[in-house]
Enzyme design. Structure first.
Site, PDB file in Angstrom:
ATOM      1  N   HIS A 157      -1.762  -4.597  -1.302  1.00 19.39           N
ATOM      2  CA  HIS A 157      -2.565  -4.295  -2.496  1.00 19.39           C
ATOM      3  C   HIS A 157      -3.325  -5.527  -3.001  1.00 19.39           C
ATOM      4  O   HIS A 157      -4.450  -5.398  -3.483  1.00 19.39           O
ATOM      5  CB  HIS A 157      -1.681  -3.709  -3.596  1.00 19.39           C
ATOM      6  CG  HIS A 157      -1.140  -2.348  -3.258  1.00 19.39           C
ATOM      7  ND1 HIS A 157      -0.056  -1.790  -3.894  1.00 19.39           N
ATOM      8  CD2 HIS A 157      -1.545  -1.433  -2.336  1.00 19.39           C
ATOM      9  CE1 HIS A 157       0.186  -0.590  -3.378  1.00 19.39           C
ATOM     10  NE2 HIS A 157      -0.703  -0.362  -2.429  1.00 19.39           N
ATOM     11  N   ASP A 189      -2.700   3.090   6.245  1.00 17.67           N
ATOM     12  CA  ASP A 189      -1.383   2.575   5.838  1.00 17.67           C
ATOM     13  C   ASP A 189      -0.282   3.551   6.282  1.00 17.67           C
ATOM     14  O   ASP A 189       0.334   4.219   5.448  1.00 17.67           O
ATOM     15  CB  ASP A 189      -1.412   2.408   4.304  1.00 17.67           C
ATOM     16  CG  ASP A 189      -0.129   1.818   3.759  1.00 17.67           C
ATOM     17  OD1 ASP A 189       0.633   1.193   4.524  1.00 17.67           O
ATOM     18  OD2 ASP A 189       0.108   1.991   2.546  1.00 17.67           O
ATOM     19  N   SER A 229      -2.178   2.679  -3.702  1.00 15.68           N
ATOM     20  CA  SER A 229      -3.544   2.323  -3.305  1.00 15.68           C
ATOM     21  C   SER A 229      -4.631   3.214  -3.926  1.00 15.68           C
ATOM     22  O   SER A 229      -5.665   2.682  -4.360  1.00 15.68           O
ATOM     23  CB  SER A 229      -3.653   2.287  -1.773  1.00 15.68           C
ATOM     24  OG  SER A 229      -3.102   3.439  -1.186  1.00 15.68           O
TER      25      SER A 229
HETATM   26  C1  LIG Z   1       3.108   3.850   3.259  1.00 16.49           C
HETATM   27  S1  LIG Z   1       2.814   5.367   2.483  1.00 16.49           S
HETATM   28  C2  LIG Z   1       1.262   5.154   1.706  1.00 16.49           C
HETATM   29  C3  LIG Z   1       1.241   4.236   0.538  1.00 16.49           C
HETATM   30  C4  LIG Z   1      -0.109   4.067  -0.096  1.00 16.49           C
HETATM   31  N1  LIG Z   1      -1.153   3.784   0.887  1.00 16.49           N
HETATM   32  C5  LIG Z   1      -0.086   2.954  -1.106  1.00 16.49           C
HETATM   33  O1  LIG Z   1      -0.413   1.802  -0.752  1.00 16.49           O
HETATM   34  O2  LIG Z   1       0.234   3.217  -2.261  1.00 16.49           O
HETATM   35  C6  LIG Z   1       2.380   6.409   3.824  1.00 16.49           C
HETATM   36  C7  LIG Z   1       2.027   7.836   3.403  1.00 16.49           C
HETATM   37  O3  LIG Z   1       1.426   8.488   4.528  1.00 16.49           O
HETATM   38  C8  LIG Z   1       1.828   9.851   4.536  1.00 16.49           C
HETATM   39  N2  LIG Z   1       1.607  10.306   5.937  1.00 16.49           N
HETATM   40  C9  LIG Z   1       2.451  10.211   6.985  1.00 16.49           C
HETATM   41  N3  LIG Z   1       1.843  10.640   8.114  1.00 16.49           N
HETATM   42  C10 LIG Z   1       0.583  10.990   7.762  1.00 16.49           C
HETATM   43  C11 LIG Z   1      -0.545  11.476   8.473  1.00 16.49           C
HETATM   44  N4  LIG Z   1      -0.491  11.686   9.807  1.00 16.49           N
HETATM   45  N5  LIG Z   1      -1.678  11.730   7.806  1.00 16.49           N
HETATM   46  C12 LIG Z   1      -1.758  11.523   6.452  1.00 16.49           C
HETATM   47  N6  LIG Z   1      -0.729  11.057   5.710  1.00 16.49           N
HETATM   48  C13 LIG Z   1       0.432  10.796   6.349  1.00 16.49           C
HETATM   49  C14 LIG Z   1       3.266   9.805   4.061  1.00 16.49           C
HETATM   50  O4  LIG Z   1       3.642  11.064   3.517  1.00 16.49           O
HETATM   51  C15 LIG Z   1       3.209   8.700   3.003  1.00 16.49           C
HETATM   52  O5  LIG Z   1       2.989   9.228   1.718  1.00 16.49           O
END
Ligand SMILES: C[S@@+](CC[C@H](N)C(=O)[O-])C[C@H]1O[C@@H](n2cnc3c(N)ncnc32)[C@H](O)[C@@H]1O
Length: 275
Positions: free
Chosen positions: A18, A158, A90
């Site tokens: 972030h 991410d 994010s």
């Molecule tokens: C590490 S977290 C994201 C955190 C966020 N980017 C942040 O910085 O606040 C990963 C997220 O990706 C979602 N996810 C997992 N596989 C995915 C996919 N193939 N496509 C979209 N989202 C997915 C999960 O449910 C989870 O909420």
């Protein structure tokens, strides 16, 4: 899909990702032209660090909780976190600094998380929430439309790294996204548990034909125990001017606050592939 970011919100990995994200967004907004933000793995947008999930792991205590009264290099990022109240993920960070001409698309595959996200941004005309697969979205949502209005993009990738082939998918996703929009800035987060997987990822990027790549990595300890998140990194393709120096300063400041004093802690900003 077992990963829930609520357990990990505010940890050192979030702080690295972030803090660099906030810098990248500001860099893209130096010019007045509109920017398209694509957050491919968005999570739920905001997190209650007093809630049961965050309290169960306590990871934020070794992360954002250590960044009170931040040094200059982290002041913009931490100031924004403080301003937003409920701990921002994010999409919330990006949305907070968007100008009227900017747009954000968030993808989240977990149905419950996508519902929360949709509720959060439901009436926001500048934000689109998609319950869809990130890797497919890189093809479907790039290049940004309308093309004449949205000529620049910042794409944050991410993944949760639950699947054993996530590094390979990440490298493929970067190639795919870049193929759809070669001038976009792509930022991809990755874990460092032990050294072989991220080194393999670096090699895949070097061999991919992609140009202009910088990695920014932070380790809390030597990456020997593969069951622990010993460090993490952000790979940035087409980094804006000044990213290398800014990332060095941000990572150094993060290490001073988040370092554990264990052997092998450190950081490195590397130009992986030339322009
Ligand atoms: C590490 S977290 C994201 C955190 C966020 N980017 C942040 O910085 O606040 C990963 C997220 O990706 C979602 N996810 C997992 N596989 C995915 C996919 N193939 N496509 C979209 N989202 C997915 C999960 O449910 C989870 O909420």
């Amino acid at each position: 899909m077992n990963y829930r970011h609520a357990f990990h919100a505010g940890n050192f990995a979030d702080c690295l990702k972030h803090a660099l994200l906030v810098w990248l967004q500001a860099a893209l907004q130096r010019k007045p032209g509109a920017v398209f933000f694509l957050d491919t793995h968005a999570g739920i947008g905001q997190y209650d660090l007093e809630g049961s999930e965050a309290q169960r792991t306590g990871e934020y205590r070794m992360g954002i909780a250590r960044l009170a009264n931040p040094p200059l290099e982290l002041a913009d990022y931490v100031g924004l976190v403080d301003q937003l109240g409920l701990y921002p993920g994010s999409p919330a960070l990006i949305r907070a600094r968007m100008r009227p001409q900017d747009r954000l698309a968030c993808c989240e595959l977990h149905p419950e998380d996508a519902t929360v996200l949709r509720r959060r941004f439901g009436r926001d005309a500048q934000v689109a929430v998609h319950e869809r697969d990130a890797w497919e979205a890189l093809r479907a949502l790039l290049p940004p439309t309308p093309r004449d209005a949205l000529k620049r993009a910042l794409v944050l990738i991410d993944p949760p790294f639950e699947a054993p082939d996530e590094f390979a998918r990440l490298a493929e996703g970067l190639v795919r996204g870049h193929g759809r929009f070669p001038t976009g800035v792509f930022a991809a987060w990755y874990p460092i548990k032990h050294l072989a997987p991220p080194r393999g990822f670096h090699l895949a990027l070097r061999q991919s034909g992609l140009r202009d790549i910088i990695t920014a990595e932070l380790w809390l300890r030597e990456p020997l125990d593969a069951s622990r998140l010993n460090g993490c990194g952000l790979a940035v393709i087409n980094p804006p001017y000044g990213f290398e120096q800014a990332a060095e300063a941000i990572l150094a400041a993060l290490l001073l606050r988040l370092g554990t004093g264990e052997p092998g802690e450190g950081f490195r900003v590397t130009r992986l592939v030339d322009e």
